[in-house]
Design a protein around this motif. Structure first.
Motif, PDB file in Angstrom:
ATOM      1  N   GLY A  99       7.175   4.999  -7.187  1.00  0.00           N
ATOM      2  CA  GLY A  99       7.838   6.150  -7.783  1.00  0.00           C
ATOM      3  C   GLY A  99       7.423   7.460  -7.125  1.00  0.00           C
ATOM      4  N   ARG A 100       6.137   7.609  -6.840  1.00  0.00           N
ATOM      5  CA  ARG A 100       5.664   8.833  -6.189  1.00  0.00           C
ATOM      6  C   ARG A 100       6.252   8.965  -4.790  1.00  0.00           C
ATOM      7  N   ALA A 101       6.333   7.854  -4.059  1.00  0.00           N
ATOM      8  CA  ALA A 101       6.873   7.894  -2.700  1.00  0.00           C
ATOM      9  C   ALA A 101       8.347   8.290  -2.702  1.00  0.00           C
ATOM     10  N   VAL A 102       9.100   7.804  -3.684  1.00  0.00           N
ATOM     11  CA  VAL A 102      10.513   8.173  -3.775  1.00  0.00           C
ATOM     12  C   VAL A 102      10.648   9.677  -3.973  1.00  0.00           C
ATOM     13  N   ARG A 103       9.845  10.235  -4.869  1.00  0.00           N
ATOM     14  CA  ARG A 103       9.927  11.679  -5.118  1.00  0.00           C
ATOM     15  C   ARG A 103       9.534  12.469  -3.876  1.00  0.00           C
ATOM     16  N   GLU A 105       8.031   1.158   0.396  1.00  0.00           N
ATOM     17  CA  GLU A 105       7.308  -0.093   0.648  1.00  0.00           C
ATOM     18  C   GLU A 105       5.907   0.169   1.172  1.00  0.00           C
ATOM     19  N   ALA A 106       5.766   1.151   2.057  1.00  0.00           N
ATOM     20  CA  ALA A 106       4.449   1.460   2.606  1.00  0.00           C
ATOM     21  C   ALA A 106       3.502   1.939   1.512  1.00  0.00           C
ATOM     22  N   ALA A 107       4.019   2.789   0.611  1.00  0.00           N
ATOM     23  CA  ALA A 107       3.183   3.281  -0.488  1.00  0.00           C
ATOM     24  C   ALA A 107       2.783   2.138  -1.417  1.00  0.00           C
ATOM     25  N   ARG A 108       3.716   1.276  -1.740  1.00  0.00           N
ATOM     26  CA  ARG A 108       3.418   0.111  -2.589  1.00  0.00           C
ATOM     27  C   ARG A 108       2.371  -0.777  -1.952  1.00  0.00           C
ATOM     28  N   ASP A 109       2.535  -1.061  -0.670  1.00  0.00           N
ATOM     29  CA  ASP A 109       1.649  -2.004   0.002  1.00  0.00           C
ATOM     30  C   ASP A 109       0.253  -1.450   0.235  1.00  0.00           C
ATOM     31  N   ALA A 110       0.089  -0.138   0.053  1.00  0.00           N
ATOM     32  CA  ALA A 110      -1.249   0.456   0.163  1.00  0.00           C
ATOM     33  C   ALA A 110      -2.071   0.214  -1.099  1.00  0.00           C
ATOM     34  N   VAL A 111      -1.425  -0.310  -2.153  1.00  0.00           N
ATOM     35  CA  VAL A 111      -2.101  -0.613  -3.418  1.00  0.00           C
ATOM     36  C   VAL A 111      -2.230  -2.127  -3.540  1.00  0.00           C
ATOM     37  N   PRO A 112      -3.389  -2.641  -3.960  1.00  0.00           N
ATOM     38  CA  PRO A 112      -3.561  -4.101  -4.045  1.00  0.00           C
ATOM     39  C   PRO A 112      -2.558  -4.744  -4.996  1.00  0.00           C
ATOM     40  N   PRO A 113      -2.111  -5.962  -4.682  1.00  0.00           N
ATOM     41  CA  PRO A 113      -1.171  -6.669  -5.567  1.00  0.00           C
ATOM     42  C   PRO A 113      -1.699  -6.865  -6.977  1.00  0.00           C
ATOM     43  N   ALA A 145      19.107  -2.039   3.704  1.00  0.00           N
ATOM     44  CA  ALA A 145      18.206  -1.146   2.974  1.00  0.00           C
ATOM     45  C   ALA A 145      18.400  -1.298   1.470  1.00  0.00           C
ATOM     46  N   HIS A 146      19.640  -1.433   1.039  1.00  0.00           N
ATOM     47  CA  HIS A 146      19.927  -1.632  -0.381  1.00  0.00           C
ATOM     48  C   HIS A 146      19.290  -2.926  -0.880  1.00  0.00           C
ATOM     49  N   HIS A 147      19.403  -3.980  -0.083  1.00  0.00           N
ATOM     50  CA  HIS A 147      18.794  -5.264  -0.459  1.00  0.00           C
ATOM     51  C   HIS A 147      17.277  -5.117  -0.574  1.00  0.00           C
ATOM     52  N   ARG A 148      16.661  -4.418   0.384  1.00  0.00           N
ATOM     53  CA  ARG A 148      15.204  -4.229   0.332  1.00  0.00           C
ATOM     54  C   ARG A 148      14.784  -3.426  -0.889  1.00  0.00           C
ATOM     55  N   ALA A 149      15.561  -2.395  -1.216  1.00  0.00           N
ATOM     56  CA  ALA A 149      15.233  -1.587  -2.384  1.00  0.00           C
ATOM     57  C   ALA A 149      15.319  -2.420  -3.661  1.00  0.00           C
ATOM     58  N   CYS A 150      16.381  -3.188  -3.799  1.00  0.00           N
ATOM     59  CA  CYS A 150      16.540  -4.037  -4.991  1.00  0.00           C
ATOM     60  C   CYS A 150      15.422  -5.076  -5.078  1.00  0.00           C
ATOM     61  N   ALA A 151      15.128  -5.706  -3.943  1.00  0.00           N
ATOM     62  CA  ALA A 151      14.074  -6.720  -3.933  1.00  0.00           C
ATOM     63  C   ALA A 151      12.714  -6.108  -4.240  1.00  0.00           C
ATOM     64  N   GLY A 152      12.464  -4.912  -3.701  1.00  0.00           N
ATOM     65  CA  GLY A 152      11.186  -4.256  -3.945  1.00  0.00           C
ATOM     66  C   GLY A 152      11.005  -3.903  -5.410  1.00  0.00           C
ATOM     67  N   ASP A 196      -2.911  -4.788  -8.856  1.00  0.00           N
ATOM     68  CA  ASP A 196      -2.749  -3.560  -9.636  1.00  0.00           C
ATOM     69  C   ASP A 196      -1.258  -3.243  -9.744  1.00  0.00           C
ATOM     70  N   PRO A 197      -0.516  -4.027 -10.564  1.00  0.00           N
ATOM     71  CA  PRO A 197       0.941  -3.829 -10.623  1.00  0.00           C
ATOM     72  C   PRO A 197       1.333  -2.438 -11.105  1.00  0.00           C
ATOM     73  N   GLY A 198       0.554  -1.875 -12.030  1.00  0.00           N
ATOM     74  CA  GLY A 198       0.859  -0.534 -12.482  1.00  0.00           C
ATOM     75  C   GLY A 198       0.686   0.488 -11.371  1.00  0.00           C
ATOM     76  N   GLY A 199      -0.367   0.324 -10.579  1.00  0.00           N
ATOM     77  CA  GLY A 199      -0.586   1.231  -9.457  1.00  0.00           C
ATOM     78  C   GLY A 199       0.502   1.128  -8.415  1.00  0.00           C
ATOM     79  N   ARG A 200       1.024  -0.067  -8.215  1.00  0.00           N
ATOM     80  CA  ARG A 200       2.109  -0.245  -7.242  1.00  0.00           C
ATOM     81  C   ARG A 200       3.407   0.397  -7.740  1.00  0.00           C
ATOM     82  N   ILE A 201       3.665   0.320  -9.039  1.00  0.00           N
ATOM     83  CA  ILE A 201       4.829   1.005  -9.603  1.00  0.00           C
ATOM     84  C   ILE A 201       4.674   2.511  -9.439  1.00  0.00           C
ATOM     85  N   MET A 202       3.493   3.026  -9.746  1.00  0.00           N
ATOM     86  CA  MET A 202       3.241   4.455  -9.595  1.00  0.00           C
ATOM     87  C   MET A 202       3.427   4.889  -8.142  1.00  0.00           C
ATOM     88  N   ALA A 203       2.918   4.079  -7.216  1.00  0.00           N
ATOM     89  CA  ALA A 203       3.005   4.432  -5.797  1.00  0.00           C
ATOM     90  C   ALA A 203       4.448   4.469  -5.325  1.00  0.00           C
TER      91      ALA A 203
END
Length: 235
Positions: free
Chosen positions: A98-102, A79-87, A134-141, A89-96
């Motif tokens: 995925g990168r944070a998970v890895r 969530e922190a990585a996603r929120d560091a990218v502007p809304p 946490a599962h709910h947050r992951a699904c919602a995110g 830029d949906p592609g950038g938020r997806i990338m962020a």
């Protein structure tokens, strides 16, 4: 508002609980999930079995706490990585995301295995699962990422999906949080998660040894995912 200071006794208890959880993950790293036992942890810490039972009454209680802690840590990072990218830029938020998970998985391999990989023999999770929030947050995110991309992605989707294809709980959560989002978008969410998760799992379990640069491989997969949704390359 400042949080109330912990008493010395509370601090010591929190420190001991944290040490118990760390040793449990160390035992798992060395001997697999079945190596986690309260008696083994007590031996490592120089405690009596009775003393450790005052922190966790059963091994299942400890496993539940571990899963909840590590899953929450993972979702916090994503969530922190996603929120560091502007809304915008949906592609950038997806990338962020995925990168944070890895990156989190590489830093916490035992935690990743505990959530997604090796089952703990005999473990009985509580009703609703060991990390429901946490599962709910992951699904919602993840669904939120797809919802933002859906106007670009919907005409690119194949397959005929209905709400009956998914668990009632997931359907109810999705319809409440994202009214109007069709079942095809929920199917896409699960596929997006699969692509984010797949290479990470292969890497963590040592199945990407033919790649000299797993990070570049994962980034290429995430870029291909973004492009497959009809989104421009992240800025």
């Amino acid at each position: 508002m400042n949080e109330p200071k912990m008493s010395r006794r509370e601090r010591l208890r929190a420190e001991t609980s944290a040490e118990i959880k760390k040793i449990a993950l160390d035992l798992m790293a060395a001997g697999g999930p079945d190596a986690i036992s309260l008696r083994a942890i007590a031996r490592e810490m120089g405690m009596t079995a009775g003393a450790i039972y005052s922190y966790y009454a059963t091994r299942d209680d400890l496993i539940t706490t571990l899963i909840s802690d590590v899953y929450t840590s993972l979702v916090d990072a994503a969530e922190a990585a996603r929120d560091a990218v502007p809304p915008g830029d949906p592609g950038g938020r997806i990338m962020a995301w995925g990168r944070a998970v890895r990156e989190w998985a590489l830093a916490n391999p035992e935690g990743f295995r505990l959530i997604y990989g090796d089952p703990v023999a005999g473990y009985r999770p509580p009703e609703g699962g060991p990390a429901r929030e946490a599962h709910h947050r992951a699904c919602a995110g993840l669904t939120g990422l797809v919802a933002a991309a859906w106007p670009h992605a919907r005409d690119r989707q194949d397959g005929d999906h209905s709400w009956d294809d998914f668990s009632p709980d997931l359907v109810a959560e999705t319809q409440a949080a994202f009214p109007g989002l069709p079942p095809a978008a929920l199917a896409l969410t699960l596929r997006v998660w699969g692509r984010m998760h797949g290479l990470v799992a292969l890497e963590l379990y040592g199945h990407l040894s033919l790649s000299n640069d797993p990070a570049a491989l994962h980034r290429a997969e995430m870029l291909d995912l973004v492009r497959s949704l009809g989104l421009p390359d992240p800025s």
